[in-house]
Write a protein that holds these residues in place. Structure first.
Motif, PDB file in Angstrom:
ATOM      1  N   PHE A 149       9.414   8.165   8.182  1.00  0.00           N
ATOM      2  CA  PHE A 149       9.515   6.724   8.452  1.00  0.00           C
ATOM      3  C   PHE A 149      10.987   6.280   8.469  1.00  0.00           C
ATOM      4  O   PHE A 149      11.407   5.509   9.323  1.00  0.00           O
TER       5      PHE A 149
ATOM      6  N   THR B  41       5.717  -3.362   5.506  1.00  0.00           N
ATOM      7  CA  THR B  41       6.100  -4.664   4.946  1.00  0.00           C
ATOM      8  C   THR B  41       7.588  -4.914   5.106  1.00  0.00           C
ATOM      9  O   THR B  41       8.012  -6.031   5.435  1.00  0.00           O
TER      10      THR B  41
ATOM     11  N   ALA C 153       0.829  -1.221   0.000  1.00  0.00           N
ATOM     12  CA  ALA C 153       0.000   0.000   0.000  1.00  0.00           C
ATOM     13  C   ALA C 153       0.857   1.262   0.000  1.00  0.00           C
ATOM     14  O   ALA C 153       0.859   2.037   0.952  1.00  0.00           O
TER      15      ALA C 153
ATOM     16  N   TYR D  64       7.078   0.793   4.494  1.00  0.00           N
ATOM     17  CA  TYR D  64       7.776   0.704   5.794  1.00  0.00           C
ATOM     18  C   TYR D  64       7.263  -0.521   6.559  1.00  0.00           C
ATOM     19  O   TYR D  64       8.049  -1.304   7.107  1.00  0.00           O
TER      20      TYR D  64
ATOM     21  N   THR E 105      -0.784  -7.013  -0.900  1.00  0.00           N
ATOM     22  CA  THR E 105      -1.228  -6.996   0.497  1.00  0.00           C
ATOM     23  C   THR E 105      -2.700  -6.573   0.551  1.00  0.00           C
ATOM     24  O   THR E 105      -3.215  -5.922  -0.369  1.00  0.00           O
TER      25      THR E 105
ATOM     26  N   VAL F 205      -6.369   0.342  -0.461  1.00  0.00           N
ATOM     27  CA  VAL F 205      -5.997   1.731  -0.750  1.00  0.00           C
ATOM     28  C   VAL F 205      -5.959   1.999  -2.261  1.00  0.00           C
ATOM     29  O   VAL F 205      -6.289   3.101  -2.705  1.00  0.00           O
TER      30      VAL F 205
ATOM     31  N   ALA G  13      -2.912  -2.921   0.218  1.00  0.00           N
ATOM     32  CA  ALA G  13      -2.757  -2.430  -1.156  1.00  0.00           C
ATOM     33  C   ALA G  13      -4.098  -2.477  -1.889  1.00  0.00           C
ATOM     34  O   ALA G  13      -4.465  -1.541  -2.611  1.00  0.00           O
TER      35      ALA G  13
HETATM   36  C1  LIG Z   1      -3.227   6.800   0.770  1.00  0.00           C
HETATM   37  C2  LIG Z   1      -2.127   6.109   1.545  1.00  0.00           C
HETATM   38  C3  LIG Z   1      -0.844   6.137   1.046  1.00  0.00           C
HETATM   39  C4  LIG Z   1       0.205   5.510   1.748  1.00  0.00           C
HETATM   40  N1  LIG Z   1       1.436   5.558   1.217  1.00  0.00           N
HETATM   41  C5  LIG Z   1       2.439   4.922   1.863  1.00  0.00           C
HETATM   42  C6  LIG Z   1       3.740   4.909   1.296  1.00  0.00           C
HETATM   43  O1  LIG Z   1       3.969   5.448   0.202  1.00  0.00           O
HETATM   44  N2  LIG Z   1       4.730   4.271   1.974  1.00  0.00           N
HETATM   45  C7  LIG Z   1       4.512   3.626   3.160  1.00  0.00           C
HETATM   46  O2  LIG Z   1       5.451   3.053   3.717  1.00  0.00           O
HETATM   47  N3  LIG Z   1       3.273   3.614   3.720  1.00  0.00           N
HETATM   48  C8  LIG Z   1       2.245   4.249   3.107  1.00  0.00           C
HETATM   49  N4  LIG Z   1       1.000   4.249   3.650  1.00  0.00           N
HETATM   50  C9  LIG Z   1       0.803   3.566   4.926  1.00  0.00           C
HETATM   51  C10 LIG Z   1       0.631   2.073   4.684  1.00  0.00           C
HETATM   52  O3  LIG Z   1      -0.430   1.865   3.780  1.00  0.00           O
HETATM   53  C11 LIG Z   1       0.336   1.347   6.019  1.00  0.00           C
HETATM   54  O4  LIG Z   1       1.519   1.346   6.799  1.00  0.00           O
HETATM   55  C12 LIG Z   1      -0.148  -0.068   5.797  1.00  0.00           C
HETATM   56  O5  LIG Z   1      -0.298  -0.712   7.051  1.00  0.00           O
HETATM   57  C13 LIG Z   1       0.820  -0.851   4.940  1.00  0.00           C
HETATM   58  O6  LIG Z   1       0.333  -2.168   4.753  1.00  0.00           O
HETATM   59  P1  LIG Z   1       1.116  -3.201   3.797  1.00  0.00           P
HETATM   60  O7  LIG Z   1       2.584  -3.067   4.090  1.00  0.00           O
HETATM   61  O8  LIG Z   1       0.588  -4.542   4.233  1.00  0.00           O
HETATM   62  O9  LIG Z   1       0.757  -2.874   2.398  1.00  0.00           O
HETATM   63  C14 LIG Z   1      -0.048   4.854   2.980  1.00  0.00           C
HETATM   64  C15 LIG Z   1      -1.355   4.818   3.464  1.00  0.00           C
HETATM   65  C16 LIG Z   1      -2.383   5.439   2.774  1.00  0.00           C
HETATM   66  C17 LIG Z   1      -3.790   5.377   3.327  1.00  0.00           C
END
Ligand SMILES: Cc1cc2nc3c(=O)[nH]c(=O)nc-3n(C[C@H](O)[C@H](O)[C@H](O)COP(=O)(O)O)c2cc1C
Length: 179
Positions: A124, A87, A11, A85, A38, A44, A41
């Motif tokens: 982060f 993942t 995401a 960050y 994920t 979002v 992902a």
């Molecule tokens: C619109 C949006 C954009 C995001 N962009 C990022 C990003 O670019 N980098 C990041 O590390 N987390 C970003 N986040 C936070 C992650 O989505 C969040 O930490 C989430 O738990 C990650 O889950 P995943 O690692 O399972 O995909 C974003 C969240 C939202 C709602």
């Protein structure tokens, strides 16, 4: 065929460009590409996930074979891009509490090429656990491929997206596979 390539998306912003910036180039290089996403992902970036499915002509995998009814082939290489960050830290710590983290955990240490491109802002990245996680992944043989603006400024607009290292990721797994 070059082999089976898993593309893992999380995401983070560049997921919106995977369908156009990474997948056609990977297929041009002969990879048989499967995308794993994920749950965050999908939540979002639902349009990006649909675009990935259209490009690949197959569903994006978000859950175990026990739920969806079929298994994927073992990969010959893995690209994790973009990587959040969240993942990165959970993967580096060996946590396997989701489908994607479980697949990453079981491929890490198998001696197949794995390349990861973080998309993490400077807030982060200032957390000391992030550096430790990148070091741990590199010690496990994973290639950390940072774009020129990574870690990027918070709210920095499209500039870091425009220089996300799609081709270097493909070069990395190709070089390690010897193709
Ligand atoms: C619109 C949006 C954009 C995001 N962009 C990022 C990003 O670019 N980098 C990041 O590390 N987390 C970003 N986040 C936070 C992650 O989505 C969040 O930490 C989430 O738990 C990650 O889950 P995943 O690692 O399972 O995909 C974003 C969240 C939202 C709602």
């Amino acid at each position: 065929m070059t082999g089976v390539l898993f593309v893992v998306v999380t995401a983070a912003g560049p997921t919106s460009r995977v369908a156009t910036a990474l997948l056609p180039a990977a297929m041009d290089r002969g990879w048989d590409v499967y995308c794993l996403a994920t749950q965050q992902a999908v939540a979002v970036y639902p349009e990006a996930i649909r675009a990935i499915e259209e490009t690949l002509g197959r569903p994006v995998r978000i859950d175990f074979h026990t739920t969806v009814g079929y298994s994927l082939p073992d990969p010959d290489a893995v690209i994790v891009a973009p990587a959040t960050y969240n993942t990165i830290n959970k993967w580096a710590a060996g946590i396997a509490d989701t489908y994607v983290l479980t697949r990453l955990a079981e491929q890490t240490g198998r001696a197949i090429p794995i390349a990861v491109a973080p998309y993490v802002n400077t807030n982060f990245a200032a957390n000391p656990v992030y550096r430790r996680s990148l070091d741990a992944l590199q010690e496990a043989g994973i290639d950390v491929v940072n774009g020129p603006l990574e870690p990027h400024a918070p709210g920095g607009g499209d500039a870091p997206l425009d220089v996300f290292p799609w081709e270097p990721l493909l070069d990395s797994v190709a070089a390690k596979r010897g193709s």
